[in-house]
Design a protein around this motif. Structure first.
Motif, PDB file in Angstrom:
ATOM      1  N   LYS A 135      93.503  92.148  83.751  1.00 11.93           N
ATOM      2  CA  LYS A 135      94.243  90.945  84.315  1.00 11.93           C
ATOM      3  C   LYS A 135      95.643  91.551  84.833  1.00 11.93           C
ATOM      4  O   LYS A 135      96.032  91.066  85.709  1.00 11.93           O
ATOM      5  CB  LYS A 135      94.448  90.027  83.050  1.00 11.93           C
ATOM      6  N   SER A 138      94.224  93.196  88.413  1.00 14.48           N
ATOM      7  CA  SER A 138      94.393  91.795  89.247  1.00 14.48           C
ATOM      8  C   SER A 138      95.605  91.119  89.790  1.00 14.48           C
ATOM      9  O   SER A 138      95.774  90.922  90.954  1.00 14.48           O
ATOM     10  CB  SER A 138      93.041  91.008  89.100  1.00 14.48           C
ATOM     11  N   LYS A 141      97.670  93.446  92.136  1.00 12.54           N
ATOM     12  CA  LYS A 141      96.907  93.519  93.533  1.00 12.54           C
ATOM     13  C   LYS A 141      97.325  92.350  94.189  1.00 12.54           C
ATOM     14  O   LYS A 141      97.744  92.597  95.334  1.00 12.54           O
ATOM     15  CB  LYS A 141      95.228  93.465  92.977  1.00 12.54           C
TER      16      LYS A 141
END
Ligand SMILES: [Cu+2]
Length: 153
Positions: A135, A138, A141
Motif C-alpha cells: 500500500k 502504490s 507511485k
C-alpha cells in the motif's frame, strides 16, 4: 519633524526587504486518521513542492501518528530525522530532489508522504521503492504521479 522623516525612511526600507531575497516559507502537513478524500491514515497534503530553505511542520491533528524520513528514498546524504508520537516536528529542507517520509505505525496502511524540494525530479530509487509494503508503494507511485514522475516497476 526630523525624527518622523527617519521613521518614514525606516518603514520604506523594511517594506522593500521581502523583494531583496527569497523568504523561507513554512508549510504544514497534517497527520490524520482520515484524509479529506476519505483515505484512512494519511498525511495531508501528502505531496508538496517547496523551495530549498523552506521548512515543513508535521502536525498531529489526530493521535497515534509520528513521522520519520526514509533515507534511502531521499537525496544522498540525507540524515535520519524522526518525530515523537503525537508531537509536532519542523524540518528545514536544503537538499533538492524528492524526500520521502512515513508514519511508522501506519506504514503498511500506506501512510507515506512526498516532498519535492526545488525542480529536481530525481532521488527516488525504483529498486528501493520496490521494497516498500504494497500500500505504501502504490501510494508513493500516485504521489510521484502528482509530481509528474512515473515510477518504473
Ligand atoms: Cu500514522
Amino acid at each position: 519633524m526630523d525624527n518622523l522623516l527617519k521613521l518614514v525612511g525606516a518603514a520604506a526600507f523594511f517594506a522593500v526587504l521581502p523583494h531583496a531575497g527569497a523568504m523561507a516559507a513554512d508549510y504544514k502537513v497534517f497527520m490524520k486518521n482520515k484524509s479529506s478524500d476519505g483515505r484512512p491514515m494519511q498525511f495531508e497534503p501528502a505531496f508538496i513542492k517547496i523551495a530549498a530553505g523552506d521548512s515543513v511542520t508535521f502536525v498531529p491533528e489526530d493521535a497515534g501518528h509520528n513521522v520519520e524520513v526514509i533515507t534511502n528514498l531521499s537525496p544522498k546524504g540525507t540524515q535520519e530525522w524522526v518525530g515523537s508520537l503525537n508531537q509536532e516536528l519542523t524540518i528545514t529542507f536544503s537538499a533538492e530532489g524528492f524526500h520521502v517520509y512515513k508514519c511508522p505505525p501506519h506504514f503498511d496502511m500506506g501512510m507515506i508522504g512526498l516532498i519535492q524540494v526545488g525542480d529536481m525530479a530525481n532521488g527516488v530509487d525504483p529498486v528501493e521503492a520496490a521494497k516498500l509494503p504494497g500500500k505504501a508503494k502504490s501510494r508513493l507511485k500516485a504521489l510521484l504521479a502528482d509530481a509528474g514522475v512515473t515510477l518504473s516497476n
